[in-house]
Design an enzyme around this catalytic site. Structure first.
Site, PDB file in Angstrom:
ATOM      1  N   HIS A  74      -1.802   3.505   6.584  1.00 27.02           N
ATOM      2  CA  HIS A  74      -2.698   2.403   6.927  1.00 27.02           C
ATOM      3  C   HIS A  74      -4.163   2.850   6.801  1.00 27.02           C
ATOM      4  O   HIS A  74      -4.957   2.230   6.116  1.00 27.02           O
ATOM      5  CB  HIS A  74      -2.388   1.914   8.341  1.00 27.02           C
ATOM      6  CG  HIS A  74      -3.403   0.968   8.885  1.00 27.02           C
ATOM      7  ND1 HIS A  74      -3.584  -0.291   8.375  1.00 27.02           N
ATOM      8  CD2 HIS A  74      -4.310   1.107   9.885  1.00 27.02           C
ATOM      9  CE1 HIS A  74      -4.560  -0.898   9.040  1.00 27.02           C
ATOM     10  NE2 HIS A  74      -5.013  -0.063   9.952  1.00 27.02           N
ATOM     11  N   TYR A  86       7.800   4.178   9.899  1.00 22.45           N
ATOM     12  CA  TYR A  86       8.074   2.737   9.897  1.00 22.45           C
ATOM     13  C   TYR A  86       8.478   2.172   8.533  1.00 22.45           C
ATOM     14  O   TYR A  86       8.684   0.983   8.396  1.00 22.45           O
ATOM     15  CB  TYR A  86       6.881   1.949  10.492  1.00 22.45           C
ATOM     16  CG  TYR A  86       5.529   2.196   9.852  1.00 22.45           C
ATOM     17  CD1 TYR A  86       5.147   1.493   8.704  1.00 22.45           C
ATOM     18  CD2 TYR A  86       4.632   3.110  10.391  1.00 22.45           C
ATOM     19  CE1 TYR A  86       3.905   1.708   8.119  1.00 22.45           C
ATOM     20  CE2 TYR A  86       3.385   3.339   9.809  1.00 22.45           C
ATOM     21  CZ  TYR A  86       3.021   2.631   8.669  1.00 22.45           C
ATOM     22  OH  TYR A  86       1.797   2.843   8.095  1.00 22.45           O
ATOM     23  N   ARG A  88       0.879  -1.181   0.000  1.00 22.03           N
ATOM     24  CA  ARG A  88       0.000   0.000   0.000  1.00 22.03           C
ATOM     25  C   ARG A  88       0.909   1.221   0.000  1.00 22.03           C
ATOM     26  O   ARG A  88       1.805   1.335   0.819  1.00 22.03           O
ATOM     27  CB  ARG A  88      -0.955  -0.006   1.200  1.00 22.03           C
ATOM     28  CG  ARG A  88      -0.305   0.214   2.541  1.00 22.03           C
ATOM     29  CD  ARG A  88      -1.262   0.569   3.665  1.00 22.03           C
ATOM     30  NE  ARG A  88      -0.769   0.081   4.942  1.00 22.03           N
ATOM     31  CZ  ARG A  88       0.156   0.696   5.680  1.00 22.03           C
ATOM     32  NH1 ARG A  88       0.708   1.818   5.272  1.00 22.03           N
ATOM     33  NH2 ARG A  88       0.536   0.172   6.814  1.00 22.03           N
TER      34      ARG A  88
END
Ligand SMILES: Cc1ncc(C[n+]2csc(CCOP(=O)(O)OP(=O)(O)O)c2C)c(N)n1
Ligand SMILES: [Mg+2]
Length: 371
Positions: free
Chosen positions: A274, A284, A270
Site C-alpha cells: 500500500h 492479506y 497494485r
C-alpha cells in the site's frame, strides 16, 4: 403473502444481474495485446502510441527507484504505482494542458506528466514546502491524503471552469476504498446537479490497504455509484491503456460540451505494498492472486500490441529506461540541494495571512533559528 407482495415490487437478484450487465467492463486490448473491440479504438497516431508506452515504461522505473530511495531514507512518504500505469498514465494522456488534476497520494505520476518537475515531487514526498509550490501554468493540486476530499474540491474547480467559460475539465482520482466516503458522493452529486465539467476516476486496485473490494461495499460495481448522482458511469479494464484513454477522452468531450461529469471505474491492481510505511501484502493477498494480475500487466500487453505494429523494440525500451534513470538521478540531486526546511518556512507557507497564534509562534521560532 408478505413475500409475494415483496416480490411484486422488488427483486434484488434481477436488479443485481441487470446492473452487472449494464456496467460490463470496456476492454479494447486483451492480455495478449490483441484488439478485441475495434469499434471503441481511440484515434491515436503512431507517435502518440509510442509516447504513451514511453511514459508507462518510465513510470515503472520511477516506481522502482522511488522504492529504493525510500528504503535508503532519501524519500519520505511513498505509495507504489506499479500495475496501475495504464489507469494513471492513459487517463492523463487524454487530457489537455488546461485541464486540472486533483490527485490522491498514489497519483504522483499523473501530475509529473502534467508538468510538475520531478524534484518537486520528491520534495513533496519529504514533506518539504517547496514540493507544494506548483509552477505557474501547471494545472495540478498537490496529492490529497484525506481519502475522498479531492472529489469535493474537484466539483468546485469544475464549476469554476464552467463559470469562467473555460473549455477544460477537472479530473480527480480516488481508490475503491475512497468510494465509501461521504465526500465521494457529495462531489459527484454536486457536479452532476450543476453539470460541471468533472471526470471522477475510481482506481479499483482491489484493496484499500488490507481491506478487499468484496468487504468494501455490497454494490456489484463501483461504476454504478454514478446512478444515484444522475451521471454516466463506466467500468473499464484498467490494465488496458487504450480502454482507459478512450473512456477518459469521451468523458472529456462530454464535459467540455456542457454535458456534465462522468464516473470511470478502472479495474486494476497494485503490485507493491500500500505504502512504504510497513504493510506486508503477503498478510492479506495470496501469491495466486498476484500471479493472476501480473498476467494482465499493462506494459506487457501494450508492448505486444506495439511490437506487432513495428512500433516498439528492446532498443527503444532500453533507451527509455536509461533516460529515466538519468532523469531520476538529476531530480534527486536537485531535491537534495533544496535548503533544509525550517519551522518558520512551514508556518509562513500555511496561510496567506497568518492568524495571531501563528504570528506569535513564528517570532519564537525565528529567534531560535537565528541563534
Ligand atoms: C478520511 C480518511 N480515512 C482514513 C484514511 C487512512 N487511509 C489511508 S489510505 C486508506 C485506504 C484507501 O484505499 P483506496 O481508496 O482503495 O486507495 P488505494 O490506496 O488502494 O489506492 C486509508 C483508509 C485517510 N487517509 N483518510
Ligand atoms: Mg484500493
Amino acid at each position: 403473502m408478505a413475500s409475494n407482495t415483496q416480490k411484486a415490487y422488488f427483486d434484488a437478484n434481477t436488479q443485481a444481474s441487470k446492473i452487472a450487465e449494464q456496467f460490463e467492463m470496456l476492454q479494447i486490448l486483451n492480455e495478449e495485446g490483441k484488439v478485441v473491440n475495434e469499434a471503441a479504438m481511440p484515434q491515436l497516431s503512431d507517435e502518440q502510441l509510442q509516447e504513451l508506452m514511453r511514459r508507462m515504461v518510465y513510470t515503472r522505473i520511477l516506481d522502482q527507484r522511488s522504492i529504493s530511495l525510500n528504503r535508503q531514507g532519501r524519500l519520505g512518504f511513498y505509495a507504489p504505482t506499479a500495475g496501475q500505469e495504464a489507469s494513471q498514465l492513459a487517463s492523463q494522456f487524454a487530457l489537455e494542458k488546461e485541464d486540472f488534476i486533483l490527485p490522491g497520494y498514489r497519483d504522483v505520476p499523473q501530475i509529473v506528466w502534467h508538468g510538475l518537475p520531478l524534484y518537486k515531487a520528491f520534495l513533496w514526498s519529504r514533506g518539504h514546502f517547496e514540493g507544494g509550490q506548483i509552477p505557474e501554468g501547471v494545472n495540478i493540486y498537490i496529492p490529497q491524503i484525506i481519502i475522498g476530499a479531492q472529489y469535493v474540491q474537484t466539483a468546485g474547480v469544475a464549476l469554476g471552469l464552467k463559470k469562467r467559460g473555460v473549455k477544460a475539465v477537472a479530473i480527480t482520482y480516488t481508490g475503491d476504498g475512497g468510494t465509501s466516503q461521504g465526500d465521494f458522493y457529495e462531489g459527484m452529486n454536486f457536479a452532476g446537479a450543476l453539470k460541471a465539467p468533472a471526470i471522477f476516476i475510481v482506481q479499483n486496485n482491489q484493496f484499500a490497504i488490507s481491506t478487499p473490494r468484496e468487504k468494501q461495499t455490497a454494490a456489484v460495481t463501483l461504476a454504478q455509484k454514478a446512478v444515484a448522482a444522475g451521471i454516466p458511469g463506466i467500468q473499464v479494464d484498467g490494465m488496458d491503456p487504450l480502454a482507459v484513454y478512450a473512456a477518459v477522452h469521451d468523458a472529456r468531450e462530454r464535459a467540455i460540451n456542457g454535458e456534465g461529469p462522468t464516473l470511470i471505474e478502472t479495474i486494476t491492481y497494485r503490485y507493491g505494498p500500500h505504502t512504504m510505511a510497513g504493510d506486508d501484502p503477503t498478510r492479506y493477498r495470496t501469491s495466486e492472486l498476484d500471479n493472476e494480475w501480473e498476467k494482465k500487466d499493462p506494459l506487457v500487453r501494450f508492448r505486444k500490441f506495439l511490437e506487432e505494429k513495428g512500433l516498439w523494440s528492446e532498443e527503444k525500451e532500453n533507451e527509455v529506461i536509461e533516460h529515466a534513470k538519468e532523469d531520476i538521478k538529476e531530480a534527486i540531486k536537485k531535491a537534495d540541494a533544496a535548503p533544509k526546511q525550517k519551522v518558520t518556512d512551514l508556518i509562513s507557507h500555511m496561510y496567506e495571512e497568518l492568524p495571531q497564534n501563528l504570528k506569535e509562534q513564528y517570532e519564537i521560532y525565528k529567534a531560535k533559528e537565528s541563534k
